[in-house]
Design a protein around this motif. Structure first.
Motif, PDB file in Angstrom:
ATOM      1  N   GLU A   1       0.836  -1.202   0.000  1.00 27.07           N
ATOM      2  CA  GLU A   1       0.000   0.000   0.000  1.00 27.07           C
ATOM      3  C   GLU A   1       0.871   1.252   0.000  1.00 27.07           C
ATOM      4  OE1 GLU A   1      -3.020   2.646  -0.022  1.00 27.07           O
ATOM      5  OE2 GLU A   1      -2.967   0.561  -0.629  1.00 27.07           O
ATOM      6  N   THR A   2       1.943   1.213   0.791  1.00 28.63           N
ATOM      7  CA  THR A   2       2.858   2.353   0.824  1.00 28.63           C
ATOM      8  C   THR A   2       3.439   2.583  -0.560  1.00 28.63           C
ATOM      9  OG1 THR A   2       3.399   1.806   3.079  1.00 28.63           O
ATOM     10  CG2 THR A   2       4.940   3.245   1.952  1.00 28.63           C
ATOM     11  N   SER A   3       3.791   1.491  -1.192  1.00 32.42           N
ATOM     12  CA  SER A   3       4.381   1.590  -2.522  1.00 32.42           C
ATOM     13  C   SER A   3       3.386   2.209  -3.506  1.00 32.42           C
ATOM     14  CB  SER A   3       4.814   0.195  -2.953  1.00 32.42           C
ATOM     15  OG  SER A   3       4.622   0.014  -4.309  1.00 32.42           O
ATOM     16  N   ARG A   4       2.114   1.830  -3.360  1.00 27.55           N
ATOM     17  CA  ARG A   4       1.101   2.363  -4.252  1.00 27.55           C
ATOM     18  C   ARG A   4       0.965   3.880  -4.067  1.00 27.55           C
ATOM     19  NH1 ARG A   4      -4.266   3.510  -5.181  1.00 27.55           N
ATOM     20  NH2 ARG A   4      -4.631   3.842  -2.984  1.00 27.55           N
ATOM     21  N   ARG A   5       0.953   4.267  -2.778  1.00 28.39           N
ATOM     22  CA  ARG A   5       0.839   5.708  -2.504  1.00 28.39           C
ATOM     23  C   ARG A   5       2.059   6.460  -3.020  1.00 28.39           C
ATOM     24  NH1 ARG A   5      -0.960   4.297   2.684  1.00 28.39           N
ATOM     25  NH2 ARG A   5       1.046   4.945   3.503  1.00 28.39           N
ATOM     26  N   ASP A   6       3.248   5.863  -2.798  1.00 30.61           N
ATOM     27  CA  ASP A   6       4.482   6.511  -3.273  1.00 30.61           C
ATOM     28  C   ASP A   6       4.460   6.650  -4.793  1.00 30.61           C
ATOM     29  OD1 ASP A   6       5.333   6.634  -0.726  1.00 30.61           O
ATOM     30  OD2 ASP A   6       6.851   5.047  -0.902  1.00 30.61           O
ATOM     31  N   ALA A   7       3.984   5.597  -5.452  1.00 29.28           N
ATOM     32  CA  ALA A   7       3.954   5.619  -6.916  1.00 29.28           C
ATOM     33  C   ALA A   7       3.006   6.702  -7.415  1.00 29.28           C
ATOM     34  CB  ALA A   7       3.543   4.255  -7.457  1.00 29.28           C
ATOM     35  N   LEU A   8       1.847   6.816  -6.746  1.00 32.71           N
ATOM     36  CA  LEU A   8       0.883   7.838  -7.161  1.00 32.71           C
ATOM     37  C   LEU A   8       1.444   9.236  -6.919  1.00 32.71           C
ATOM     38  CD1 LEU A   8      -2.433   6.198  -5.889  1.00 32.71           C
ATOM     39  CD2 LEU A   8      -1.712   6.524  -8.261  1.00 32.71           C
ATOM     40  N   ALA A   9       2.111   9.421  -5.761  1.00 34.09           N
ATOM     41  CA  ALA A   9       2.695  10.729  -5.452  1.00 34.09           C
ATOM     42  C   ALA A   9       3.785  11.072  -6.464  1.00 34.09           C
ATOM     43  CB  ALA A   9       3.278  10.714  -4.037  1.00 34.09           C
ATOM     44  N   ARG A  10       4.572  10.060  -6.814  1.00 30.14           N
ATOM     45  CA  ARG A  10       5.652  10.277  -7.787  1.00 30.14           C
ATOM     46  C   ARG A  10       5.057  10.686  -9.136  1.00 30.14           C
ATOM     47  NH1 ARG A  10       8.218   5.885  -6.490  1.00 30.14           N
ATOM     48  NH2 ARG A  10       7.296   4.593  -8.112  1.00 30.14           N
ATOM     49  N   MET A  11       3.971  10.023  -9.492  1.00 32.28           N
ATOM     50  CA  MET A  11       3.344  10.354 -10.772  1.00 32.28           C
ATOM     51  C   MET A  11       2.793  11.762 -10.758  1.00 32.28           C
ATOM     52  SD  MET A  11       1.420   6.854 -11.607  1.00 32.28           S
ATOM     53  CE  MET A  11       0.399   7.628 -12.828  1.00 32.28           C
ATOM     54  N   ASP A  12       2.247  12.173  -9.591  1.00 29.89           N
ATOM     55  CA  ASP A  12       1.747  13.541  -9.482  1.00 29.89           C
ATOM     56  C   ASP A  12       2.872  14.531  -9.718  1.00 29.89           C
ATOM     57  OD1 ASP A  12      -0.846  13.097  -9.073  1.00 29.89           O
ATOM     58  OD2 ASP A  12      -0.822  13.333  -6.886  1.00 29.89           O
ATOM     59  N   ARG A  13       4.051  14.198  -9.106  1.00 26.02           N
ATOM     60  CA  ARG A  13       5.196  15.121  -9.203  1.00 26.02           C
ATOM     61  C   ARG A  13       5.735  15.172 -10.621  1.00 26.02           C
ATOM     62  NH1 ARG A  13       6.967  12.641  -4.574  1.00 26.02           N
ATOM     63  NH2 ARG A  13       8.560  11.527  -5.748  1.00 26.02           N
ATOM     64  N   THR A  14       5.898  14.031 -11.234  1.00 26.95           N
ATOM     65  CA  THR A  14       6.591  13.983 -12.533  1.00 26.95           C
ATOM     66  C   THR A  14       5.632  14.050 -13.712  1.00 26.95           C
ATOM     67  OG1 THR A  14       6.456  11.578 -12.623  1.00 26.95           O
ATOM     68  CG2 THR A  14       8.387  12.509 -11.535  1.00 26.95           C
TER      69      THR A  14
END
Ligand SMILES: O=C[C@H](O)[C@H](O)[C@H](O)COP(=O)(O)O
Length: 190
Positions: A175-188
């Motif tokens: 779940e953490t990984s999913r959130r991190d991935a979504l946040a990363r996508m928001d940033r990039t």
């Protein structure tokens, strides 16, 4: 000869694919046929057994051996895929998926053969020798081997989540990984 260039998988060019094949008694005849046909197509085929037909043999060792070799090759940056074969392909897929780094897909028609690469970047397929003719299985195997991964970010994200879970073995990490991935996508904006 089937190379990375001709298979158009976008991961480089000019390298012959190595195909690790493992089966059990019910898949042995099909395994031999596929080994012969794929070698004739230019693949570098490695047989993980069984060496002879024994109706009492068990699929895990043969399939895990093939899957471990695929994982080892990939770690060594060698272009390698696997095929595991049994009566249904079910147990063979389950066994292969126990190997870290392996994404084994049960392939049972042309669509699942293609999508296993397109969406899942599967590195092993399982085939059921009792479910298809040898000709159908050859077609499914070749479709899989020649199909490229789309590289789409949503598929990469999901594959990364599976890899994270495989490493950490906790749903929370996933779940953490999913959130991190979504946040990363928001940033990039990926
Ligand atoms: O999922 C397992 C595979 O389909 C095996 O190939 C199958 O169970 C072997 O069956 P049997 O031992 O009855 O030949």
């Amino acid at each position: 000869m089937i190379t990375e260039r001709s298979s158009a998988n976008g991961r480089g060019a000019g390298t012959t694919y190595r195909i690790h094949i493992g089966a059990d008694h019910s898949g042995l005849e099909l395994s031999r046929t596929l080994q012969h046909e794929l070698a004739a197509l230019g693949f570098d085929v490695v047989d993980h057994g069984p060496a002879a037909c024994d109706a009492q043999d068990d699929y895990p060792a043969f399939c895990i051996s093939a899957a471990e070799s695929v994982a080892r090759d990939i770690n060594d940056n060698r272009h390698s895929l696997g095929i595991v074969i049994g009566g249904s392909g079910n147990g063979e897929q389950i066994a292969a998926n126990k190997v870290r780094g392996i994404r084994a897909a049960l392939v049972w028609n042309e669509s699942t053969a293609r999508v296993a690469r397109q969406h899942n970047d599967a590195n092993v397929i399982a085939l059921g020798a009792r479910e298809h003719t040898p000709e159908e299985c050859l077609k499914l195997a070749v479709l899989f081997l020649q199909e490229p991964f789309t590289q789409d970010s949503r598929h990469k994200r999901r594959i990364a989540q599976i890899a994270d879970y495989e490493t950490c073995l906790t749903p929370l990490a996933c779940e953490t990984s999913r959130r991190d991935a979504l946040a990363r996508m928001d940033r990039t904006g990926e």
